[in-house]
Every structure is written in structure tokens, then in C-alpha cells.
Design a protein around this motif. Sequence first.
Motif, PDB file in Angstrom:
ATOM      1  N   TRP A 176      26.971  10.626  36.829  1.00  0.00           N
ATOM      2  CA  TRP A 176      26.324   9.425  37.360  1.00  0.00           C
ATOM      3  C   TRP A 176      25.085   9.079  36.524  1.00  0.00           C
ATOM      4  O   TRP A 176      23.955   9.295  36.953  1.00  0.00           O
ATOM      5  CB  TRP A 176      25.924   9.640  38.824  1.00  0.00           C
ATOM      6  N   PRO A 177      25.261   8.507  35.332  1.00  0.00           N
ATOM      7  CA  PRO A 177      24.094   8.163  34.500  1.00  0.00           C
ATOM      8  C   PRO A 177      23.178   7.139  35.154  1.00  0.00           C
ATOM      9  O   PRO A 177      21.961   7.151  34.932  1.00  0.00           O
ATOM     10  CB  PRO A 177      24.721   7.613  33.212  1.00  0.00           C
ATOM     11  N   GLY A 178      23.755   6.226  35.958  1.00  0.00           N
ATOM     12  CA  GLY A 178      22.915   5.255  36.657  1.00  0.00           C
ATOM     13  C   GLY A 178      21.979   5.924  37.644  1.00  0.00           C
ATOM     14  O   GLY A 178      20.828   5.501  37.814  1.00  0.00           O
ATOM     15  N   LEU A 179      22.457   6.973  38.304  1.00  0.00           N
ATOM     16  CA  LEU A 179      21.629   7.736  39.236  1.00  0.00           C
ATOM     17  C   LEU A 179      20.493   8.435  38.495  1.00  0.00           C
ATOM     18  O   LEU A 179      19.352   8.461  38.966  1.00  0.00           O
ATOM     19  CB  LEU A 179      22.496   8.754  39.979  1.00  0.00           C
ATOM     20  N   ILE A 180      20.786   8.985  37.324  1.00  0.00           N
ATOM     21  CA  ILE A 180      19.755   9.658  36.538  1.00  0.00           C
ATOM     22  C   ILE A 180      18.647   8.668  36.170  1.00  0.00           C
ATOM     23  O   ILE A 180      17.454   8.972  36.297  1.00  0.00           O
ATOM     24  CB  ILE A 180      20.370  10.288  35.278  1.00  0.00           C
ATOM     25  N   THR A 181      19.039   7.476  35.748  1.00  0.00           N
ATOM     26  CA  THR A 181      18.053   6.449  35.400  1.00  0.00           C
ATOM     27  C   THR A 181      17.238   6.034  36.614  1.00  0.00           C
ATOM     28  O   THR A 181      16.007   5.888  36.538  1.00  0.00           O
ATOM     29  CB  THR A 181      18.757   5.228  34.789  1.00  0.00           C
ATOM     30  N   ALA A 182      17.918   5.839  37.753  1.00  0.00           N
ATOM     31  CA  ALA A 182      17.211   5.436  38.975  1.00  0.00           C
ATOM     32  C   ALA A 182      16.225   6.506  39.413  1.00  0.00           C
ATOM     33  O   ALA A 182      15.117   6.202  39.885  1.00  0.00           O
ATOM     34  CB  ALA A 182      18.224   5.151  40.088  1.00  0.00           C
ATOM     35  N   CYS A 183      16.607   7.765  39.255  1.00  0.00           N
ATOM     36  CA  CYS A 183      15.721   8.869  39.619  1.00  0.00           C
ATOM     37  C   CYS A 183      14.487   8.890  38.724  1.00  0.00           C
ATOM     38  O   CYS A 183      13.353   9.033  39.206  1.00  0.00           O
ATOM     39  CB  CYS A 183      16.481  10.191  39.525  1.00  0.00           C
ATOM     40  N   ARG A 184      14.696   8.728  37.432  1.00  0.00           N
ATOM     41  CA  ARG A 184      13.560   8.693  36.499  1.00  0.00           C
ATOM     42  C   ARG A 184      12.620   7.541  36.836  1.00  0.00           C
ATOM     43  O   ARG A 184      11.397   7.701  36.840  1.00  0.00           O
ATOM     44  CB  ARG A 184      14.059   8.550  35.062  1.00  0.00           C
ATOM     45  N   ASN A 185      13.187   6.366  37.106  1.00  0.00           N
ATOM     46  CA  ASN A 185      12.362   5.200  37.409  1.00  0.00           C
ATOM     47  C   ASN A 185      11.554   5.412  38.684  1.00  0.00           C
ATOM     48  O   ASN A 185      10.385   5.013  38.774  1.00  0.00           O
ATOM     49  CB  ASN A 185      13.237   3.956  37.536  1.00  0.00           C
ATOM     50  N   ALA A 186      12.181   6.023  39.696  1.00  0.00           N
ATOM     51  CA  ALA A 186      11.469   6.271  40.950  1.00  0.00           C
ATOM     52  C   ALA A 186      10.332   7.261  40.747  1.00  0.00           C
ATOM     53  O   ALA A 186       9.230   7.094  41.290  1.00  0.00           O
ATOM     54  CB  ALA A 186      12.447   6.783  42.015  1.00  0.00           C
ATOM     55  N   MET A 187      10.585   8.313  39.956  1.00  0.00           N
ATOM     56  CA  MET A 187       9.548   9.312  39.715  1.00  0.00           C
ATOM     57  C   MET A 187       8.358   8.688  38.982  1.00  0.00           C
ATOM     58  O   MET A 187       7.202   8.975  39.297  1.00  0.00           O
ATOM     59  CB  MET A 187      10.139  10.483  38.935  1.00  0.00           C
ATOM     60  N   LYS A 188       8.652   7.823  38.003  1.00  0.00           N
ATOM     61  CA  LYS A 188       7.582   7.143  37.291  1.00  0.00           C
ATOM     62  C   LYS A 188       6.888   6.123  38.188  1.00  0.00           C
ATOM     63  O   LYS A 188       5.678   5.893  38.060  1.00  0.00           O
ATOM     64  CB  LYS A 188       8.129   6.436  36.049  1.00  0.00           C
ATOM     65  N   GLY A 189       7.631   5.495  39.097  1.00  0.00           N
ATOM     66  CA  GLY A 189       7.029   4.541  40.004  1.00  0.00           C
ATOM     67  C   GLY A 189       6.038   5.183  40.955  1.00  0.00           C
ATOM     68  O   GLY A 189       5.029   4.571  41.318  1.00  0.00           O
ATOM     69  N   VAL A 190       6.319   6.421  41.358  1.00  0.00           N
ATOM     70  CA  VAL A 190       5.439   7.124  42.289  1.00  0.00           C
ATOM     71  C   VAL A 190       4.243   7.727  41.564  1.00  0.00           C
ATOM     72  O   VAL A 190       3.115   7.708  42.076  1.00  0.00           O
ATOM     73  CB  VAL A 190       6.227   8.212  43.054  1.00  0.00           C
ATOM     74  N   ARG A 191       4.470   8.303  40.373  1.00  0.00           N
ATOM     75  CA  ARG A 191       3.378   8.908  39.591  1.00  0.00           C
ATOM     76  C   ARG A 191       3.426   8.359  38.171  1.00  0.00           C
ATOM     77  O   ARG A 191       3.849   9.040  37.232  1.00  0.00           O
ATOM     78  CB  ARG A 191       3.500  10.431  39.570  1.00  0.00           C
ATOM     79  N   PRO A 192       3.016   7.094  37.952  1.00  0.00           N
ATOM     80  CA  PRO A 192       3.098   6.505  36.609  1.00  0.00           C
ATOM     81  C   PRO A 192       2.226   7.203  35.578  1.00  0.00           C
ATOM     82  O   PRO A 192       2.446   7.074  34.378  1.00  0.00           O
ATOM     83  CB  PRO A 192       2.641   5.055  36.840  1.00  0.00           C
ATOM     84  N   GLU A 193       1.241   7.990  36.043  1.00  0.00           N
ATOM     85  CA  GLU A 193       0.352   8.688  35.106  1.00  0.00           C
ATOM     86  C   GLU A 193       1.033   9.874  34.435  1.00  0.00           C
ATOM     87  O   GLU A 193       0.562  10.364  33.412  1.00  0.00           O
ATOM     88  CB  GLU A 193      -0.896   9.201  35.843  1.00  0.00           C
ATOM     89  N   ASN A 194       2.119  10.367  35.009  1.00  0.00           N
ATOM     90  CA  ASN A 194       2.750  11.596  34.526  1.00  0.00           C
ATOM     91  C   ASN A 194       4.065  11.287  33.818  1.00  0.00           C
ATOM     92  O   ASN A 194       4.778  10.357  34.186  1.00  0.00           O
ATOM     93  CB  ASN A 194       3.009  12.558  35.696  1.00  0.00           C
ATOM     94  N   SER A 195       4.375  12.095  32.808  1.00  0.00           N
ATOM     95  CA  SER A 195       5.629  11.926  32.072  1.00  0.00           C
ATOM     96  C   SER A 195       6.788  12.508  32.866  1.00  0.00           C
ATOM     97  O   SER A 195       6.612  13.372  33.732  1.00  0.00           O
ATOM     98  CB  SER A 195       5.532  12.600  30.703  1.00  0.00           C
ATOM     99  N   VAL A 196       7.981  12.018  32.569  1.00  0.00           N
ATOM    100  CA  VAL A 196       9.209  12.493  33.208  1.00  0.00           C
ATOM    101  C   VAL A 196      10.176  12.904  32.108  1.00  0.00           C
ATOM    102  O   VAL A 196      10.337  12.185  31.113  1.00  0.00           O
ATOM    103  CB  VAL A 196       9.842  11.392  34.085  1.00  0.00           C
ATOM    104  N   CYS A 197      10.793  14.065  32.250  1.00  0.00           N
ATOM    105  CA  CYS A 197      11.750  14.528  31.254  1.00  0.00           C
ATOM    106  C   CYS A 197      13.082  14.828  31.926  1.00  0.00           C
ATOM    107  O   CYS A 197      13.162  14.999  33.144  1.00  0.00           O
ATOM    108  CB  CYS A 197      11.228  15.756  30.514  1.00  0.00           C
ATOM    109  N   VAL A 198      14.120  14.868  31.113  1.00  0.00           N
ATOM    110  CA  VAL A 198      15.472  15.189  31.586  1.00  0.00           C
ATOM    111  C   VAL A 198      15.937  16.432  30.848  1.00  0.00           C
ATOM    112  O   VAL A 198      15.990  16.449  29.612  1.00  0.00           O
ATOM    113  CB  VAL A 198      16.443  14.016  31.339  1.00  0.00           C
ATOM    114  N   VAL A 199      16.247  17.478  31.581  1.00  0.00           N
ATOM    115  CA  VAL A 199      16.672  18.756  30.998  1.00  0.00           C
ATOM    116  C   VAL A 199      18.149  18.957  31.291  1.00  0.00           C
ATOM    117  O   VAL A 199      18.563  18.978  32.460  1.00  0.00           O
ATOM    118  CB  VAL A 199      15.850  19.928  31.575  1.00  0.00           C
ATOM    119  N   GLN A 200      18.949  19.076  30.247  1.00  0.00           N
ATOM    120  CA  GLN A 200      20.390  19.248  30.408  1.00  0.00           C
ATOM    121  C   GLN A 200      20.719  20.652  30.888  1.00  0.00           C
ATOM    122  O   GLN A 200      20.193  21.641  30.383  1.00  0.00           O
ATOM    123  CB  GLN A 200      21.098  18.979  29.079  1.00  0.00           C
ATOM    124  N   LYS A 201      21.578  20.727  31.893  1.00  0.00           N
ATOM    125  CA  LYS A 201      22.065  22.001  32.394  1.00  0.00           C
ATOM    126  C   LYS A 201      23.588  21.951  32.431  1.00  0.00           C
ATOM    127  O   LYS A 201      24.192  20.951  32.042  1.00  0.00           O
ATOM    128  CB  LYS A 201      21.482  22.284  33.787  1.00  0.00           C
TER     129      LYS A 201
END
Length: 253
Positions: free
Chosen positions: A98-123
Amino acid sequence: MYDIETRQRALALVDQGRSLSSVSKETGISRYALRSWQTRIEPRARPASACCRCGPVPRPPDDPAAYAYLLGLYLGDGCVSRQPSGTYALRIACANAWPGLITACRNAMKGVRPENSVCVVQKAGCVSVAGTSRHWACLFPQHGPGKKHEREINLEPWQQQIVNTHPWAFVRGLVHSDGCRITNWATRPVRGRPKRYEYPRYFFTNKSADIRRLYTDALDRLGVSWKQANAWNVSVARKASVALMDAHIGPKY
């Protein structure tokens, strides 16, 4: 913040040919930090970032809809853990499908804490969308040791107010984490012969009775009919309710 001597010692281990994972396990320093130090070793000056919850006058997050969605994701597939540096890491597990879900999750995390970076770690089979902040514990007071279904989960009054104001965002986060939209089928006799028919259905699966209650309470406020399918599953199958869910949630993508 780590001092330059600590960074140099950690990078010296990496220079010996060690993997970032092994150095991280030995030193307690995240792989993300080690990777960033390989290009810049001196500490960056960080401006102080105010927290909406731990300031003199606590207030809701600036983007309450993003927070409601992120809260749903956290209650489903998220965790908050304390780091050796004293900060907290918020991690949300998202399937690779679900790549769309990954993008939505990143956007929400940045929306809540725009001061902090967000990374994606492959597992294996999924990614972990992660962000580090000193204030994730303030924003998600439900965090704690052990599994969520083994401890009591209740919303703070300020969280409940956000959920009441943005119920669809909250339900969307829960469904995107621990839910699905499927096509069910059944047979029934028509003129003496079995006839197959199909219908869409939403499922939400979570071991925590408290989290299932938060989900069904939100559905009740939205006028969505549901039933307890079994011990851990909540089903939405009535045609009008499925149409309502489709209008606001839809399949994962």
C-alpha cells in the motif's frame, strides 16, 4: 544530541567495516543517526520547537485532522519508544503493498510535527515510517511498556474532542492500520438451484477491547451499522453503511 567525540568513536567502528546495524546495537545509536553522521559529523544547531501539549497552556495540535488520522494508525500498528538520547521515536508499520498508505502516514506525521524529519525504513514485507521527537510521548500518552492489548487504552479528553470533531479521519487511520475492505460471497437457493452473490464488507481486527470500543464508538457517532463478527473482528456489511465507508475511506491503495 551526541557530542563530536561520541560521533567519532561510532564512525570509527563503521570505518572498520562493521555494518550500521551492528554498530547501532553496540552503541545504542540509531542507524539513521549513524548514516547522517557519515556526511556531516558536527552537531547541527536545532531551534527549540514548542510542543502544543507540554507548553504553559496546553492546546490541540495545529492540524487536528492529521492528528486524528495518525492516532488511528498509532493505535493499530504504531509504537512510541524512548531513545538513548532521551528523545522518543514514533514508528508506524505499513505494508509494502500500500504505497498510498505509506505516503499518507508520512504526510500525517509531518503535519503533526512539521519541525521533525520523517524517514522510511525498509523491513521484510513492510516499511516502518518513523519520526523522532522529544514530544511524541506528550502527543500519544497511551504509550507504555508491553503490547497495547495487554494494558488499558483510553483517550485523554483533548484527544476525544479531536476524535469527535474529525471522526472520519480517526476511523480511516484505524482501518488503514488494522482494517480491510473485502468482497464476501455467499450462496442461496433460487428456483431450487444455489446462486452465488457477492457483496463488499469492511473488517477491523484488533485484540484490544478498548481499541475496538474506540472504533465502534466512532462508527456509532457516524451512523455506521456494525456488528461483532467474532472475538477480535468488527464487521460493517450493511449496504448503506458500506457505501458510507466507501465515500470516506475506501480500499487501501
